[in-house]
Motif scaffolding. Structure first.
Motif, PDB file in Angstrom:
ATOM      1  N   TYR A  37      10.612   2.649  -3.684  1.00 57.50           N
ATOM      2  CA  TYR A  37      10.231   2.209  -5.019  1.00 57.50           C
ATOM      3  C   TYR A  37       8.739   1.900  -5.051  1.00 57.50           C
ATOM      4  CZ  TYR A  37      15.240   1.809  -5.250  1.00 57.50           C
ATOM      5  OH  TYR A  37      16.576   2.092  -5.201  1.00 57.50           O
ATOM      6  N   HIS A  38       8.117   2.225  -6.165  1.00 57.25           N
ATOM      7  CA  HIS A  38       6.690   1.950  -6.339  1.00 57.25           C
ATOM      8  C   HIS A  38       6.427   1.621  -7.806  1.00 57.25           C
ATOM      9  CE1 HIS A  38       6.013   5.943  -8.163  1.00 57.25           C
ATOM     10  NE2 HIS A  38       6.922   6.360  -7.288  1.00 57.25           N
ATOM     11  N   PRO A  39       5.334   0.909  -8.078  1.00 59.49           N
ATOM     12  CA  PRO A  39       5.035   0.545  -9.470  1.00 59.49           C
ATOM     13  C   PRO A  39       4.673   1.774 -10.300  1.00 59.49           C
ATOM     14  CG  PRO A  39       3.520  -0.555  -7.936  1.00 59.49           C
ATOM     15  CD  PRO A  39       4.376   0.364  -7.139  1.00 59.49           C
ATOM     16  N   THR A  40       5.035   1.706 -11.552  1.00 58.39           N
ATOM     17  CA  THR A  40       4.645   2.735 -12.508  1.00 58.39           C
ATOM     18  C   THR A  40       3.165   2.548 -12.827  1.00 58.39           C
ATOM     19  OG1 THR A  40       6.876   2.698 -13.443  1.00 58.39           O
ATOM     20  CG2 THR A  40       5.158   3.645 -14.827  1.00 58.39           C
ATOM     21  N   ASP A  41       2.510   3.611 -13.216  1.00 68.28           N
ATOM     22  CA  ASP A  41       1.105   3.542 -13.597  1.00 68.28           C
ATOM     23  C   ASP A  41       0.921   2.460 -14.673  1.00 68.28           C
ATOM     24  OD1 ASP A  41      -1.637   4.305 -14.023  1.00 68.28           O
ATOM     25  OD2 ASP A  41      -0.987   5.524 -15.728  1.00 68.28           O
ATOM     26  N   PRO A  42       0.023   1.497 -14.452  1.00 61.36           N
ATOM     27  CA  PRO A  42      -0.164   0.392 -15.406  1.00 61.36           C
ATOM     28  C   PRO A  42      -0.500   0.865 -16.824  1.00 61.36           C
ATOM     29  CG  PRO A  42      -1.339  -0.056 -13.374  1.00 61.36           C
ATOM     30  CD  PRO A  42      -0.827   1.351 -13.274  1.00 61.36           C
ATOM     31  N   LYS A  43      -1.211   1.966 -16.963  1.00 60.04           N
ATOM     32  CA  LYS A  43      -1.540   2.495 -18.289  1.00 60.04           C
ATOM     33  C   LYS A  43      -0.268   2.885 -19.031  1.00 60.04           C
ATOM     34  CE  LYS A  43      -4.173   4.698 -21.426  1.00 60.04           C
ATOM     35  NZ  LYS A  43      -3.772   4.218 -22.716  1.00 60.04           N
TER      36      LYS A  43
ATOM     37  N   ARG B 185      15.161 -12.635   0.306  1.00 60.16           N
ATOM     38  CA  ARG B 185      16.435 -12.668  -0.413  1.00 60.16           C
ATOM     39  C   ARG B 185      17.397 -11.679   0.210  1.00 60.16           C
ATOM     40  NH1 ARG B 185      16.237 -15.319  -5.461  1.00 60.16           N
ATOM     41  NH2 ARG B 185      14.540 -16.810  -5.252  1.00 60.16           N
ATOM     42  N   GLU B 186      18.653 -11.841  -0.116  1.00 66.10           N
ATOM     43  CA  GLU B 186      19.676 -10.897   0.329  1.00 66.10           C
ATOM     44  C   GLU B 186      19.399  -9.529  -0.308  1.00 66.10           C
ATOM     45  OE1 GLU B 186      22.299 -11.374   2.420  1.00 66.10           O
ATOM     46  OE2 GLU B 186      21.575 -13.405   2.811  1.00 66.10           O
ATOM     47  N   ARG B 187      19.828  -8.499   0.383  1.00 64.44           N
ATOM     48  CA  ARG B 187      19.619  -7.139  -0.110  1.00 64.44           C
ATOM     49  C   ARG B 187      20.211  -6.950  -1.504  1.00 64.44           C
ATOM     50  NH1 ARG B 187      21.273  -1.984  -0.743  1.00 64.44           N
ATOM     51  NH2 ARG B 187      20.042  -0.345   0.244  1.00 64.44           N
ATOM     52  N   SER B 188      21.429  -7.438  -1.735  1.00 64.69           N
ATOM     53  CA  SER B 188      22.090  -7.251  -3.031  1.00 64.69           C
ATOM     54  C   SER B 188      21.333  -7.963  -4.157  1.00 64.69           C
ATOM     55  CB  SER B 188      23.538  -7.732  -2.973  1.00 64.69           C
ATOM     56  OG  SER B 188      23.587  -9.106  -2.658  1.00 64.69           O
ATOM     57  N   THR B 189      20.747  -9.104  -3.861  1.00 68.21           N
ATOM     58  CA  THR B 189      19.973  -9.843  -4.863  1.00 68.21           C
ATOM     59  C   THR B 189      18.700  -9.076  -5.206  1.00 68.21           C
ATOM     60  OG1 THR B 189      20.846 -11.918  -4.004  1.00 68.21           O
ATOM     61  CG2 THR B 189      18.879 -12.062  -5.372  1.00 68.21           C
ATOM     62  N   ALA B 190      18.008  -8.585  -4.196  1.00 64.94           N
ATOM     63  CA  ALA B 190      16.799  -7.790  -4.422  1.00 64.94           C
ATOM     64  C   ALA B 190      17.146  -6.505  -5.174  1.00 64.94           C
ATOM     65  CB  ALA B 190      16.118  -7.472  -3.100  1.00 64.94           C
ATOM     66  N   TYR B 191      18.289  -5.914  -4.830  1.00 67.99           N
ATOM     67  CA  TYR B 191      18.716  -4.680  -5.491  1.00 67.99           C
ATOM     68  C   TYR B 191      18.864  -4.893  -6.995  1.00 67.99           C
ATOM     69  CZ  TYR B 191      21.515  -0.632  -6.789  1.00 67.99           C
ATOM     70  OH  TYR B 191      21.979   0.501  -7.401  1.00 67.99           O
TER      71      TYR B 191
ATOM     72  N   GLU C  72       0.812  -1.213   0.000  1.00 65.91           N
ATOM     73  CA  GLU C  72       0.000   0.000   0.000  1.00 65.91           C
ATOM     74  C   GLU C  72       0.847   1.265   0.000  1.00 65.91           C
ATOM     75  OE1 GLU C  72      -3.237   0.051   2.718  1.00 65.91           O
ATOM     76  OE2 GLU C  72      -3.714  -2.056   2.351  1.00 65.91           O
ATOM     77  N   GLU C  73       2.144   1.111   0.212  1.00 68.44           N
ATOM     78  CA  GLU C  73       3.039   2.270   0.215  1.00 68.44           C
ATOM     79  C   GLU C  73       4.350   1.878  -0.453  1.00 68.44           C
ATOM     80  OE1 GLU C  73       4.845   1.721   4.689  1.00 68.44           O
ATOM     81  OE2 GLU C  73       3.028   2.899   4.427  1.00 68.44           O
ATOM     82  N   PRO C  74       5.117   2.863  -0.934  1.00 73.41           N
ATOM     83  CA  PRO C  74       6.416   2.554  -1.541  1.00 73.41           C
ATOM     84  C   PRO C  74       7.329   1.833  -0.539  1.00 73.41           C
ATOM     85  CG  PRO C  74       5.775   4.819  -2.010  1.00 73.41           C
ATOM     86  CD  PRO C  74       4.803   4.289  -0.988  1.00 73.41           C
ATOM     87  N   LEU C  75       8.226   1.011  -1.067  1.00 73.50           N
ATOM     88  CA  LEU C  75       9.114   0.215  -0.221  1.00 73.50           C
ATOM     89  C   LEU C  75      10.573   0.517  -0.511  1.00 73.50           C
ATOM     90  CD1 LEU C  75       7.367  -3.266  -0.671  1.00 73.50           C
ATOM     91  CD2 LEU C  75       7.092  -1.673   1.240  1.00 73.50           C
ATOM     92  N   THR C  76      11.402   0.331   0.514  1.00 74.58           N
ATOM     93  CA  THR C  76      12.856   0.426   0.338  1.00 74.58           C
ATOM     94  C   THR C  76      13.369  -0.915  -0.177  1.00 74.58           C
ATOM     95  OG1 THR C  76      13.362  -0.366   2.557  1.00 74.58           O
ATOM     96  CG2 THR C  76      13.034   2.026   2.301  1.00 74.58           C
ATOM     97  N   ILE C  77      14.609  -0.931  -0.600  1.00 74.22           N
ATOM     98  CA  ILE C  77      15.238  -2.187  -1.040  1.00 74.22           C
ATOM     99  C   ILE C  77      15.214  -3.205   0.104  1.00 74.22           C
ATOM    100  CG2 ILE C  77      17.430  -3.274  -1.688  1.00 74.22           C
ATOM    101  CD1 ILE C  77      16.382  -1.813  -4.018  1.00 74.22           C
ATOM    102  N   ASP C  78      15.528  -2.766   1.306  1.00 78.03           N
ATOM    103  CA  ASP C  78      15.554  -3.682   2.447  1.00 78.03           C
ATOM    104  C   ASP C  78      14.175  -4.298   2.686  1.00 78.03           C
ATOM    105  OD1 ASP C  78      18.276  -3.351   3.034  1.00 78.03           O
ATOM    106  OD2 ASP C  78      17.874  -1.546   4.221  1.00 78.03           O
ATOM    107  N   GLU C  79      13.125  -3.497   2.559  1.00 84.02           N
ATOM    108  CA  GLU C  79      11.769  -4.022   2.759  1.00 84.02           C
ATOM    109  C   GLU C  79      11.400  -5.025   1.664  1.00 84.02           C
ATOM    110  OE1 GLU C  79       9.735  -0.209   5.016  1.00 84.02           O
ATOM    111  OE2 GLU C  79       9.965  -0.146   2.826  1.00 84.02           O
ATOM    112  N   VAL C  80      11.782  -4.741   0.425  1.00 87.30           N
ATOM    113  CA  VAL C  80      11.520  -5.685  -0.664  1.00 87.30           C
ATOM    114  C   VAL C  80      12.288  -6.975  -0.407  1.00 87.30           C
ATOM    115  CG1 VAL C  80      11.822  -6.143  -3.135  1.00 87.30           C
ATOM    116  CG2 VAL C  80      11.022  -3.888  -2.373  1.00 87.30           C
ATOM    117  N   ALA C  81      13.558  -6.856  -0.039  1.00 85.24           N
ATOM    118  CA  ALA C  81      14.389  -8.038   0.218  1.00 85.24           C
ATOM    119  C   ALA C  81      13.779  -8.905   1.314  1.00 85.24           C
ATOM    120  CB  ALA C  81      15.806  -7.611   0.601  1.00 85.24           C
ATOM    121  N   ASP C  82      13.296  -8.289   2.378  1.00 84.67           N
ATOM    122  CA  ASP C  82      12.653  -9.047   3.460  1.00 84.67           C
ATOM    123  C   ASP C  82      11.413  -9.780   2.962  1.00 84.67           C
ATOM    124  OD1 ASP C  82      14.538  -8.262   5.306  1.00 84.67           O
ATOM    125  OD2 ASP C  82      13.302  -6.659   6.176  1.00 84.67           O
TER     126      ASP C  82
END
Length: 134
Positions: A88-94, A54-60, A40-50
């Motif tokens: 990071y957040h998704p780009t508008d699907p359109k 995966r490891e932070r570098s892999t997610a990066y 529901e909100e933008p995420l940091t690399i660390d949050e995505v990795a969690d």
């Protein structure tokens, strides 16, 4: 993934298959993208990795591929006391769909050009073929 276009047309595909088909993204890239879409909100690399376990570098690396394809966007958040971090957040699907349609149109035009080149190079009049058969 299927190797030839004929194989691709015969297999069942889902819309997420476009990530792989048009952009060569990997399974982890799709997981990271899904994670960002479902958040529901933008995420940091660390949050995505969690979230993708995966490891932070892999997610990066996956996030960088998604940025390059335009599927996600990066935003800088500044601290009041100085410094910053990125989310990071998704780009508008359109917008993503429009970009993929443009890419498909470019590909279609290129394939049409190559087919014409093939016909020009290998096409022979019927008379030429009959002389080969005799």
């Amino acid at each position: 993934m299927a190797n030839s276009m004929a194989e691709q047309l015969q297999q069942d595909m889902v819309c997420e298959g476009l990530l792989e088909c048009l952009h060569g993204l990997k399974r982890l890239d799709k997981e990271c993208f899904r994670t960002l879409v479902e958040s529901e909100e933008p995420l940091t690399i660390d949050e995505v990795a969690d979230r993708v376990d995966r490891e932070r570098s892999t997610a990066y690396r996956s996030i960088q591929r998604l940025l390059q394809t335009g599927f996600i966007q990066k935003e800088q958040i500044n601290y009041d006391q100085g410094g910053y971090y990125h989310v990071y957040h998704p780009t508008d699907p359109k917008q993503v769909a429009d970009d993929m349609q443009r890419m498909l149109n470019d590909w279609y035009a290129k394939m049409g050009q190559l087919i014409q080149e093939f016909e020009d190079k290998y096409g022979q009049r019927d008379d030429d073929w009959s002389s080969i058969e005799n």
